[in-house]
Design an enzyme around this catalytic site. Sequence first.
Site, mmCIF file in Angstrom:
data_model
loop_
_atom_site.group_PDB
_atom_site.id
_atom_site.type_symbol
_atom_site.label_atom_id
_atom_site.label_comp_id
_atom_site.label_asym_id
_atom_site.label_seq_id
_atom_site.Cartn_x
_atom_site.Cartn_y
_atom_site.Cartn_z
ATOM 1 N N ASP A 62 0.853 -1.198 0.000
ATOM 2 C CA ASP A 62 0.000 0.000 0.000
ATOM 3 C C ASP A 62 0.888 1.248 0.000
ATOM 4 O O ASP A 62 0.647 2.205 -0.742
ATOM 5 C CB ASP A 62 -0.879 0.063 1.265
ATOM 6 N N THR A 108 -6.943 -4.602 0.831
ATOM 7 C CA THR A 108 -5.721 -4.984 1.570
ATOM 8 C C THR A 108 -5.946 -6.228 2.437
ATOM 9 O O THR A 108 -5.073 -7.099 2.508
ATOM 10 C CB THR A 108 -5.236 -3.799 2.440
HETATM 11 MG MG MG Z 1 -6.410 0.780 0.019
#
Ligand code: MG
Length: 309
Positions: free
Chosen positions: A51, A122
């Site tokens: 990320d 995620t």
């Molecule tokens: Mg994200």
Amino acid sequence: MAFTSAPLMMRIMASSISSARRAGVIIRDIMKTGELGIVDKGKDDPQTEADRTAQQCIVASLTKLFPSVKIIGEEGACELNVAKELIVTELDTEFLKNKCPDEWSNVPAEDLVIWVDPLDGTSEYTQGFVDHVTVLIGIAVKNAAVGGVIHQPYYKNSSTGELGRTIWGLRGLGIGGFTPKDAPSDKFIVTTTRSHSNATVQCALDAMQPTEVLRVGGAGYKVLQLLEGKAHAYVFASAGCKKWDTCAPEAVLEAAGGTLTDMLGQHYVYHKDVEFPNRLGVLATSRTESHTKLVERIPHNVREAMQSK
Ligand code: MG
Ligand code: AMP
Ligand code: MG
């Protein structure tokens, strides 16, 4: 080839396509190392090295090419002085072959906001459901989500074996990178969260009277289910999604004839000062469904629960 005389909107779309693709490579490379570097940003809200690095790549690249455009990324303010190999300056030349719709040919930088979710899904990425992962770059003009890129790093091309595909949508131009399909008319399939459910989410889902429920991760991947004809509607009666989750999916879905709004049927606004949470949830429908009909099915108690948040 960073220089082109194409309108700003077209150059931002073309640069978003290139940088989303590079972010996809970063996401795959970090997974290969096996060192995900997971930290918790909040309850049920993990962040990984993928990320962070994918955001650096996208935000630094877009900032370099478009220094006067406001960019808001999920992972917060990011270091712009990043390694040279993270900067993508080339624009997607295929996209630039398209003619800019007249309405976007003179949009000034100050009317634009770019919403970046460098890795949507995620939780699924950390749990090995890598198909659910997408990179989302949405472009808003004043209040409206107008352009978007959805890159899917783990999509496998069945004839070439190549990984990754990039789907874009621009209001007035349509969508590219993909041909949408309609879902079967004898079923009513609803897609929703697989990792952020609660009693209100379930209540809204039941009220839709689906014949099947498809629980998958990420706002980007759920909208892809609508575009691929695998689901008719995306229903999520929770305040958990943020503007970077919905800007690109809304623009792409609507460019393909679908609709994405809150649970009351109102479009979100995406200007630079708006709050991040989508407090009134997400309701999206493919081009074959009546959005209004589904808004009418939302029970009173769900509306109240959402409005009290
Ligand atoms: Mg994200
Ligand atoms: P989901 O449909 O649960 O995969 O969520 C779509 C997007 O919204 C993902 O980026 C999630 O991280 C985010 N999201 C949804 N619900 C929550 C929540 N309760 N807390 C944090 N993030 C959430
Ligand atoms: Mg997300």
